[in-house]
Enzyme design. Structure first.
Site, PDB file in Angstrom:
ATOM      1  N   HIS A   1       0.798  -1.183  -0.017  1.00 23.58           N
ATOM      2  CA  HIS A   1       0.040   0.167  -0.081  1.00 23.58           C
ATOM      3  C   HIS A   1       0.976   1.161   0.033  1.00 23.58           C
ATOM      4  O   HIS A   1       1.685   1.273   0.802  1.00 23.58           O
ATOM      5  CB  HIS A   1      -0.753   0.045   1.173  1.00 23.58           C
ATOM      6  CG  HIS A   1      -2.213   0.865   1.093  1.00 23.58           C
ATOM      7  ND1 HIS A   1      -2.003   2.036   1.231  1.00 23.58           N
ATOM      8  CD2 HIS A   1      -3.328   0.506   1.007  1.00 23.58           C
ATOM      9  CE1 HIS A   1      -3.462   2.583   1.083  1.00 23.58           C
ATOM     10  NE2 HIS A   1      -4.053   1.658   0.900  1.00 23.58           N
TER      11      HIS A   1
ATOM     12  N   GLY B   1       4.963  22.940   8.479  1.00 18.49           N
ATOM     13  CA  GLY B   1       6.069  22.379   8.707  1.00 18.49           C
ATOM     14  C   GLY B   1       7.190  22.588   7.758  1.00 18.49           C
ATOM     15  O   GLY B   1       7.097  22.938   6.899  1.00 18.49           O
TER      16      GLY B   1
ATOM     17  N   VAL C   1      11.410  15.495   5.946  1.00 15.60           N
ATOM     18  CA  VAL C   1      10.487  14.401   6.773  1.00 15.60           C
ATOM     19  C   VAL C   1      11.141  14.179   8.110  1.00 15.60           C
ATOM     20  O   VAL C   1      12.277  14.268   8.382  1.00 15.60           O
ATOM     21  CB  VAL C   1      10.747  12.909   5.834  1.00 15.60           C
ATOM     22  CG1 VAL C   1       9.919  13.261   4.309  1.00 15.60           C
ATOM     23  CG2 VAL C   1      11.840  12.585   5.291  1.00 15.60           C
TER      24      VAL C   1
ATOM     25  N   ALA D   1       9.294   8.920  11.281  1.00 14.22           N
ATOM     26  CA  ALA D   1       7.755   8.953  11.183  1.00 14.22           C
ATOM     27  C   ALA D   1       7.427   9.492   9.798  1.00 14.22           C
ATOM     28  O   ALA D   1       6.205   9.288   9.586  1.00 14.22           O
ATOM     29  CB  ALA D   1       7.078   9.749  12.208  1.00 14.22           C
ATOM     30  N   GLY D   2       8.330  10.027   8.892  1.00 13.77           N
ATOM     31  CA  GLY D   2       7.970  10.442   7.898  1.00 13.77           C
ATOM     32  C   GLY D   2       7.116  11.635   7.754  1.00 13.77           C
ATOM     33  O   GLY D   2       7.430  12.647   8.273  1.00 13.77           O
TER      34      GLY D   2
END
Lengths: 332, 332
Positions: B82, B164, B168, B172-173
């Site tokens: 996914h 932000g 990344v 947690a990306g």
């Protein structure tokens, strides 16, 4: 309310809204009794009030409204096509939530005893509350009506009441008190003005003539619309289900080359009956009430309250884990 | 809870039940947040938790679970088919009861601001919360996945986050935070093993190819059962309704000489969707939620509470009179 009984008294007054309003007030004067619905029928000169209550409140509200009806309604001056034996003609107790049929029978007996003793109205028990096999069917209890009962009750042992003296109340007559299952009233309209078709279909689908066991049905004309109707009662809707009734009527109508114009719910319909129809027509393989979002929220709220009640705040993980095997609304 | 928001975060962890349990705990640690459901998919290595909360609690619970996921999940060691961009990959806010979509957009923005500011995770807004037209579709936001995003975010203005820094989070990306309508996931199984048929039907019925506007559909194989499936999302179930979807698939299947074997609800289904299906198939002319017995009881209880709150005990006549025009359950 955790335990709920439904009660659907029928009154021999369908023309004076003030009278019916005063009957409703008598019910609502009992704490724990809630009037849900009322229906007045001027042609039949008859009203139906639906209320729910805790088992304790149900008997008190029933006795109060029967007393009020005895004050306000004089059966000697009442006419109407519908067969009836009393000012409050019928008083059924129906298990709704957390209550058994046996408990409803006990409530009917308690109410009947009070009505006979306190109000002097002779009581006949019917349905699950019947004390004699020939009184299970309400129609058999009241078929010959008030006038005939008044003439026969004192002399014919067959007409002796189950509770109270063998003598009708002067103005209020007698009463049939019973316990029964929730009744679903459902009508299907047919795109024809041929009453014969509606009557044939009714005969083909109803239990009495070999059709669906817990279905009662008659064919009637639907005045203004140029349609006819199969008018039905599902007396045990969990056994003889709504969608089976619809499909049976549709199939029979097809045989006469007639289409269904529409259908209607009369009164109130239990949620489960609708959900089971959706399940049926959508061919759902995995339906369960826990799949209904609102029910899941209610269950989660209930668990939270229980946990709070138990002061056990370390266990606030939501619903039990083994209930959580389904998907969370699709990967998104 | 009078005002309810649903929140369905998706996490890049579908194999460690302990990890998912700790994510649930983070949500449930907020007063007013209730976990309803969770789904783990080991193949996709992905989990979905469904919770409901008051609007205030929803943001707090969302930020807490995103923080917990950033501690527990390392995207650098995550694989799965996914597409995903974050430890908490997707965080949608969904209006449920007494809450507008505009409010859910505001909640998404508030949550996104806190996630970027407090946790250092770059935020992309999608759905109704999107700040750029090319980010309305979630697929467009995360299509190329974490690894590609990590490479491009610092240099490509097109990949710059909405909130932000353009960098990344190490483990947690990034995260996609959005607002959307309630999604109904519904699958129909076909009595054939020919995947081509399922794919053709999916194409014929879905909005993208000219079918039902708010329907997404794909055809897939259903391993063990020798069947194929049309797997669907109804992204606005009040517009594109369940029974229309069923009928469209049934009709297309007929064209290929294939029958429907059954269907299934994935996750949770709003009550109204089921009731509208029953109304449709039964051809009900007079359906209204007020005809549902349990809803009427709930309404009567609510009226009683309001009356009690107002200390106006002379008005305990039950529900308002103009709601009482329906029958009381049939003359009995």
């Amino acid at each position: 309310m955790d335990r709920i009984v439904e009660c659907v008294p029928n009154f021999s007054e369908g023309r004076q809204p003030e009278t019916v309003a005063r009957l409703e007030e008598a019910i609502a004067s009992v704490d724990g009794a809630l009037v849900l619905d009322r229906h007045m029928d001027a042609d039949h000169h008859r009203s139906v009030i639906t209320f729910v209550a805790s088992p304790e409140a149900a008997v008190e509200a029933a006795v109060r409204v029967v007393a009020r009806a005895a004050e306000l309604i004089d059966l000697r001056r009442h006419t109407g096509e519908h067969p009836r034996i009393g000012a409050t003609d019928v008083l059924p107790f129906i298990p709704m939530r957390g209550v058994t049929m046996a408990e409803c029978v006990a409530l009917a007996l308690t109410a009947g005893e009070r009505i006979a003793g306190e109000l002097g109205i002779p009581v006949y028990f019917y349905g699950y509350a019947a004390r004699r096999a020939d009184r299970v069917n309400l129609e058999d209890v009241r078929r010959r009506g008030f006038e005939q009962l008044r003439a026969e009750i004192e002399t014919s042992p067959e007409r002796a009441p189950d509770f109270g003296e063998a003598r009708v109340h002067d103005s209020a007559g007698a009463i049939a008190v019973g316990a029964r299952h929730l009744l679903v009233a459902y009508n299907i309209n047919l795109r024809t003005d041929d009453l014969t078709v509606a009557r044939r279909i009714a005969r083909a689908v109803r239990g009495r003539d070999g059709g669906l066991r817990y279905l009662k049905a008659i064919g009637i004309e639907l005045g203004g619309r140029g349609l006819v109707q199969v008018s039905m009662n599902l007396v045990r809707h969990e056994q003889t289900q709504l969608h089976h009734v619809y499909e049976a009527v549709r199939r029979e109508a097809e045989r006469w080359g007639v289409q269904i114009a529409g259908s209607e719910i009369v009164g109130l319909m239990p949620r489960a009956a609708l959900q089971k129809s959706a399940e049926y027509f959508l061919q759902l393989e995995n339906f369960a009430p826990e799949l209904v979002l609102e029910d899941r929220i209610a269950a989660a709220l209930a668990v939270r309250h229980e946990i709070k009640d138990a002061d056990d705040v370390t266990e606030t993980g939501g619903v039990a884990k083994d209930e959580l095997d389904t998907d969370g609304g699709g990967l998104s």
